[in-house]
Design a protein around this motif. Structure first.
Motif, PDB file in Angstrom:
ATOM      1  N   SER A  58       0.683  -1.234  -0.129  1.00 54.86           N
ATOM      2  CA  SER A  58       0.196  -0.119  -0.060  1.00 54.86           C
ATOM      3  C   SER A  58       0.819   1.518   0.021  1.00 54.86           C
ATOM      4  N   THR A  59       2.351   1.013  -0.385  1.00 53.63           N
ATOM      5  CA  THR A  59       3.032   2.372  -0.240  1.00 53.63           C
ATOM      6  C   THR A  59       3.317   2.649  -1.708  1.00 53.63           C
ATOM      7  N   ASP A  60       3.337   3.962  -1.939  1.00 53.82           N
ATOM      8  CA  ASP A  60       3.905   4.661  -3.246  1.00 53.82           C
ATOM      9  C   ASP A  60       5.357   5.242  -3.188  1.00 53.82           C
ATOM     10  N   VAL A  61       5.790   5.190  -4.165  1.00 54.39           N
ATOM     11  CA  VAL A  61       7.288   5.991  -4.234  1.00 54.39           C
ATOM     12  C   VAL A  61       7.213   6.517  -5.535  1.00 54.39           C
ATOM     13  N   ARG A  62       7.562   7.723  -5.601  1.00 58.02           N
ATOM     14  CA  ARG A  62       7.861   8.279  -7.101  1.00 58.02           C
ATOM     15  C   ARG A  62       8.942   9.266  -7.084  1.00 58.02           C
ATOM     16  N   CYS A  63       9.284   9.453  -8.335  1.00 58.00           N
ATOM     17  CA  CYS A  63      10.486  10.246  -8.526  1.00 58.00           C
ATOM     18  C   CYS A  63       9.948  11.412  -9.289  1.00 58.00           C
ATOM     19  N   VAL A  64      10.511  12.726  -8.731  1.00 58.06           N
ATOM     20  CA  VAL A  64      10.347  13.914  -9.245  1.00 58.06           C
ATOM     21  C   VAL A  64      11.511  14.800  -9.664  1.00 58.06           C
ATOM     22  N   LEU A  65      11.452  15.106 -10.847  1.00 55.43           N
ATOM     23  CA  LEU A  65      12.671  15.787 -11.565  1.00 55.43           C
ATOM     24  C   LEU A  65      12.166  17.327 -11.538  1.00 55.43           C
ATOM     25  N   LEU A  66      13.151  18.144 -10.917  1.00 56.32           N
ATOM     26  CA  LEU A  66      13.139  19.584 -10.874  1.00 56.32           C
ATOM     27  C   LEU A  66      14.168  20.108 -11.398  1.00 56.32           C
ATOM     28  N   SER A  67      13.647  20.874 -12.664  1.00 57.21           N
ATOM     29  CA  SER A  67      14.749  21.465 -13.661  1.00 57.21           C
ATOM     30  C   SER A  67      14.330  22.391 -14.478  1.00 57.21           C
ATOM     31  N   ASN A  68      14.876  23.540 -13.804  1.00 54.54           N
ATOM     32  CA  ASN A  68      14.590  24.780 -14.682  1.00 54.54           C
ATOM     33  C   ASN A  68      16.200  25.329 -15.102  1.00 54.54           C
ATOM     34  N   GLY A  69      16.659  24.634 -16.138  1.00 54.18           N
ATOM     35  CA  GLY A  69      17.927  24.766 -16.492  1.00 54.18           C
ATOM     36  C   GLY A  69      18.776  23.861 -15.689  1.00 54.18           C
ATOM     37  N   THR A  70      19.960  24.410 -15.256  1.00 52.32           N
ATOM     38  CA  THR A  70      20.974  23.559 -14.543  1.00 52.32           C
ATOM     39  C   THR A  70      21.121  24.074 -13.064  1.00 52.32           C
ATOM     40  N   PRO A  71      21.539  23.430 -12.062  1.00 53.02           N
ATOM     41  CA  PRO A  71      21.413  21.690 -12.166  1.00 53.02           C
ATOM     42  C   PRO A  71      20.103  21.387 -12.052  1.00 53.02           C
ATOM     43  N   ALA A  72      19.994  20.155 -12.257  1.00 54.05           N
ATOM     44  CA  ALA A  72      18.784  19.432 -12.167  1.00 54.05           C
ATOM     45  C   ALA A  72      18.602  18.726 -10.815  1.00 54.05           C
ATOM     46  N   GLU A  73      17.628  18.548 -10.220  1.00 52.62           N
ATOM     47  CA  GLU A  73      17.461  17.855  -8.863  1.00 52.62           C
ATOM     48  C   GLU A  73      16.425  16.724  -9.156  1.00 52.62           C
TER      49      GLU A  73
END
Length: 78
Positions: A20-35
């Protein structure tokens, strides 16, 4: 899926579930660097910073493959 307020300019790369557990990957990228943030339930459990978005995406795909190998699967559509 747990609610997670994605910041403006961020995008969810993948979502996986085990039991019942979710895991997600979120990309934060407004140019460089990318997190990349890995969010487990409501908590950010891992943050990685990369010089370029393509490097972040490669890391995210590799991390997803490792989780799938441990039994995580796609989140069913509601």
């Amino acid at each position: 899926m747990a609610d997670y307020a994605v910041q403006p300019g961020a995008r969810v790369v993948w979502c996986l579930r085990r039991r019942s557990t979710d895991v997600r990957c979120v990309l934060l990228s407004n140019g460089t660097p990318a997190e990349v943030q890995v969010v487990h339930g409501d908590d950010v459990v891992l943050r990685e910073v990369f010089q370029e978005e393509w490097m972040a995406m490669n890391w995210a795909r590799a991390y997803e493959e490792r989780l799938r190998a441990q039994g995580w699967g796609d989140v069913p559509e509601d």
